[in-house]
Design a protein around this motif. Structure first.
Motif, mmCIF file in Angstrom:
data_model
loop_
_atom_site.group_PDB
_atom_site.id
_atom_site.type_symbol
_atom_site.label_atom_id
_atom_site.label_comp_id
_atom_site.label_asym_id
_atom_site.label_seq_id
_atom_site.Cartn_x
_atom_site.Cartn_y
_atom_site.Cartn_z
ATOM 1 N N SER A 82 1.738 -2.056 -2.802
ATOM 2 C CA SER A 82 1.945 -1.484 -4.126
ATOM 3 C C SER A 82 3.209 -2.053 -4.770
ATOM 4 O O SER A 82 4.289 -2.032 -4.174
ATOM 5 C CB SER A 82 2.062 0.039 -4.029
ATOM 6 N N THR A 83 3.071 -2.549 -5.987
ATOM 7 C CA THR A 83 4.229 -3.058 -6.719
ATOM 8 C C THR A 83 5.263 -1.961 -6.937
ATOM 9 O O THR A 83 6.472 -2.190 -6.841
ATOM 10 C CB THR A 83 3.777 -3.623 -8.076
ATOM 11 N N PRO A 90 -6.721 -5.878 -7.446
ATOM 12 C CA PRO A 90 -5.522 -5.376 -8.117
ATOM 13 C C PRO A 90 -5.587 -3.868 -8.298
ATOM 14 O O PRO A 90 -6.667 -3.282 -8.436
ATOM 15 C CB PRO A 90 -5.551 -6.083 -9.478
ATOM 16 N N GLU A 139 5.198 -11.933 -5.281
ATOM 17 C CA GLU A 139 5.278 -10.883 -6.292
ATOM 18 C C GLU A 139 5.148 -11.521 -7.668
ATOM 19 O O GLU A 139 6.072 -12.161 -8.159
ATOM 20 C CB GLU A 139 6.621 -10.154 -6.185
ATOM 21 N N LEU A 150 -9.594 -7.880 -1.476
ATOM 22 C CA LEU A 150 -8.322 -7.492 -2.077
ATOM 23 C C LEU A 150 -8.466 -7.410 -3.588
ATOM 24 O O LEU A 150 -8.904 -8.362 -4.234
ATOM 25 C CB LEU A 150 -7.236 -8.502 -1.710
ATOM 26 N N VAL A 180 1.103 -9.597 -0.570
ATOM 27 C CA VAL A 180 1.144 -9.796 -2.015
ATOM 28 C C VAL A 180 1.258 -8.464 -2.731
ATOM 29 O O VAL A 180 0.655 -7.470 -2.336
ATOM 30 C CB VAL A 180 -0.107 -10.586 -2.503
ATOM 31 N N SER A 181 2.071 -8.460 -3.775
ATOM 32 C CA SER A 181 2.189 -7.299 -4.645
ATOM 33 C C SER A 181 0.895 -7.164 -5.444
ATOM 34 O O SER A 181 0.464 -8.101 -6.114
ATOM 35 C CB SER A 181 3.382 -7.507 -5.582
ATOM 36 N N CYS A 182 0.251 -5.980 -5.378
ATOM 37 C CA CYS A 182 -1.092 -5.856 -5.951
ATOM 38 C C CYS A 182 -1.172 -4.878 -7.119
ATOM 39 O O CYS A 182 -2.257 -4.469 -7.502
ATOM 40 C CB CYS A 182 -2.097 -5.507 -4.865
ATOM 41 N N ILE A 238 -2.643 -12.536 -6.439
ATOM 42 C CA ILE A 238 -3.671 -12.141 -5.474
ATOM 43 C C ILE A 238 -4.576 -13.309 -5.132
ATOM 44 O O ILE A 238 -4.920 -13.526 -3.963
ATOM 45 C CB ILE A 238 -4.466 -10.940 -6.025
ATOM 46 N N GLY A 271 -2.151 -6.289 0.902
ATOM 47 C CA GLY A 271 -1.640 -5.986 -0.417
ATOM 48 C C GLY A 271 -0.646 -4.836 -0.336
ATOM 49 O O GLY A 271 -0.804 -3.931 0.477
#
Length: 237
Positions: free
Chosen positions: A94-95, A215, A7, A213, A62-64, A76, A92
């Protein structure tokens, strides 16, 4: 299945290792301007503490976003490179969904991140008792009043969480009235939650190709001031 989770979409960066039994370890640092230099050493130290080699990691999450432009790129890119080199699946997350789950409550949750320039990044989730969540208002990066107009269409008490409350709490509470439940600005997205959200999907065989992937910025890129630069570029001051 052991999953490495990252993150770096927010100034409070974190990395975690999780499996079916829960969180194995998590490393957290408030790291504006230092995501890049902190991340890989933190992962290596965490795995060393767990006596795990990199080959023991069987998936990456991963937080995207939405989040800081440079921080998102670092997280990312690192996750995609790890998944490619180790040939493990990648997802990925969602943050904002990760932030909504940090609250640990049921019902309507409005995670909010400070996007600066008079805007917030936010989304509305309905979290069920079984841990599942429906996204009622998709991630947006907008002025607080515009976000509140979207939220108003969904009746019921709303828990507000995240550092987006630091600048905008009064306006949002005024807009929601007695529906607002303040969870506080001190809650942040966590890599451990990112990993736990991704784990059941990875176990089902879900994955995204590393090169695909991307953002999630909401409606436009969000760049927090004072973040690190890459390749000679950087965020405008």
């Amino acid at each position: 299945m052991r999953v490495l989770a990252i993150e770096t979409a927010t100034p409070l960066a974190s990395a975690a290792a999780v499996d079916e039994d829960g969180v194995l370890a998590e490393s957290v640092l408030r790291a504006p301007m230092h995501h890049l230099e902190w991340l890989l050493p933190a992962v290596e130290a965490m795995l060393g503490y767990l006596a795990l080699s990199p080959d023991a990691i069987e998936g990456v999450a991963v937080s995207c976003g939405p989040g800081g432009f440079t921080g998102l790129r670092i997280g990312i890119t690192t996750a995609a490179a790890w998944a490619t080199m180790r040939r493990v699946p990648l997802l990925g997350v969602s943050t904002l969904e990760a932030l909504a789950r940090v609250a640990g409550v049921q019902g309507l949750v409005l995670p909010l991140l400070d996007a600066h320039r008079g805007e917030v990044a936010g989304a509305l989730y309905r979290v069920a008792g079984d841990g599942s969540a429906d996204c009622l208002v998709p991630p947006l990066v907008v002025a607080p009043d515009r976000l509140m107009a979207e939220v108003a269409a969904h009746p019921g008490p709303v828990l507000l969480v995240g550092d987006g409350l630091t600048r905008s709490a009064a306006a949002m509470r005024a807009s929601l009235g007695d529906r607002a439940r303040a969870g506080g600005p001190h809650l942040h997205p966590r890599a451990a939650v990112v990993g736990l959200l991704a784990l059941p999907q990875l176990l089902r065989g879900d994955r995204v190709e590393p090169a695909a992937l991307r953002p999630l910025y909401g409606r436009r890129p969000v760049a927090w001031p004072r973040q690190e630069t890459m390749g000679g570029g950087g965020n405008p001051q």
